[in-house]
Design an enzyme around this catalytic site. Structure first.
Site, PDB file in Angstrom:
ATOM      1  N   ASP A   1      -5.353  -5.076  13.057  1.00 23.89           N
ATOM      2  CA  ASP A   1      -5.571  -5.567  11.924  1.00 23.89           C
ATOM      3  C   ASP A   1      -4.946  -6.668  12.494  1.00 23.89           C
ATOM      4  OD1 ASP A   1      -5.652  -5.949   9.519  1.00 23.89           O
ATOM      5  OD2 ASP A   1      -4.202  -4.220   8.922  1.00 23.89           O
TER       6      ASP A   1
ATOM      7  N   ASP B   1      -2.552  -8.298   8.430  1.00 22.12           N
ATOM      8  CA  ASP B   1      -1.949  -7.778   7.553  1.00 22.12           C
ATOM      9  C   ASP B   1      -1.090  -6.502   7.513  1.00 22.12           C
ATOM     10  OD1 ASP B   1      -1.736 -10.241   6.430  1.00 22.12           O
ATOM     11  OD2 ASP B   1      -4.212  -9.905   5.293  1.00 22.12           O
TER      12      ASP B   1
END
Length: 182
Positions: free
Chosen positions: A19, A21
């Site tokens: 991922d 953010d």
């Protein structure tokens, strides 16, 4: 230096999925709304500032880890629901590994999945496009919902509340190896 003691003995996952953010970097892209965002300017290998002067920084051992993944021939994929994919791509081109390579050069270009929806979709697409079985992957994310969704597919999934740290990597390898031993 940081990450010098990280474990890269075999068996390693064929593919590591990140991922972005609050996992690879902070702040999250939506936090730059209201006058910030692109264009970004690199201020160091692991930091950049947006057009409003807000700093985005790589978390944990990302620069060292991505450099080592490259050295060991482990493929890297992105599974992100970021609100600003174009900003994320710009940052991946500006920020670098500990070896000085742009982060984007480490990522398999066919395995950049950035859109809304359950991360099960992201991981299934990555598996289909890469030819790597879900159980041969390792996934890092800061959101517990994504971790439970992706774990349900049989992917070793590690929660990273402070980004990917040395401890996250060790825990990921340990759980990946335990799952393979079955």
């Amino acid at each position: 230096g940081a990450g010098a003691q990280m474990d890269f003995t075999d068996p390693l996952p064929e593919l590591v999925v990140f991922d972005l953010d609050a996992c690879v970097w902070f702040p999250e892209m939506y936090m730059l709304w209201g006058g910030g965002g692109a264009p970004f300017t690199a201020t160091s290998g692991s930091t950049a500032k947006d057009c409003a002067g807000t700093q985005v920084r790589l978390l944990g051992v990302i620069p060292e880890l991505w450099n080592s993944l490259k050295q060991h021939g482990v493929r890297v994929a992105i599974a992100s629901r970021t609100d600003e994919p174009t900003w994320a791509l710009e940052l991946l081109g500006l920020l670098t590994t500990a070896g000085g390579d742009p982060l984007i050069s480490i990522v398999d270009p066919d395995l950049v999945e950035m859109y809304k929806g359950s991360k099960q979709g992201h991981l299934r697409n990555i598996s289909r496009k890469s030819g790597v079985a879900l159980q041969d992957m390792l996934f890092f994310d800061d959101d517990p919902t994504n971790i439970s969704d992706v774990s349900a597919l049989g992917v070793t999934s590690i929660l990273t509340p402070e980004g990917v740290t040395e401890i996250s990597w060790s825990q990921g390898l340990e759980e990946f190896r335990q799952a393979r031993r079955g």
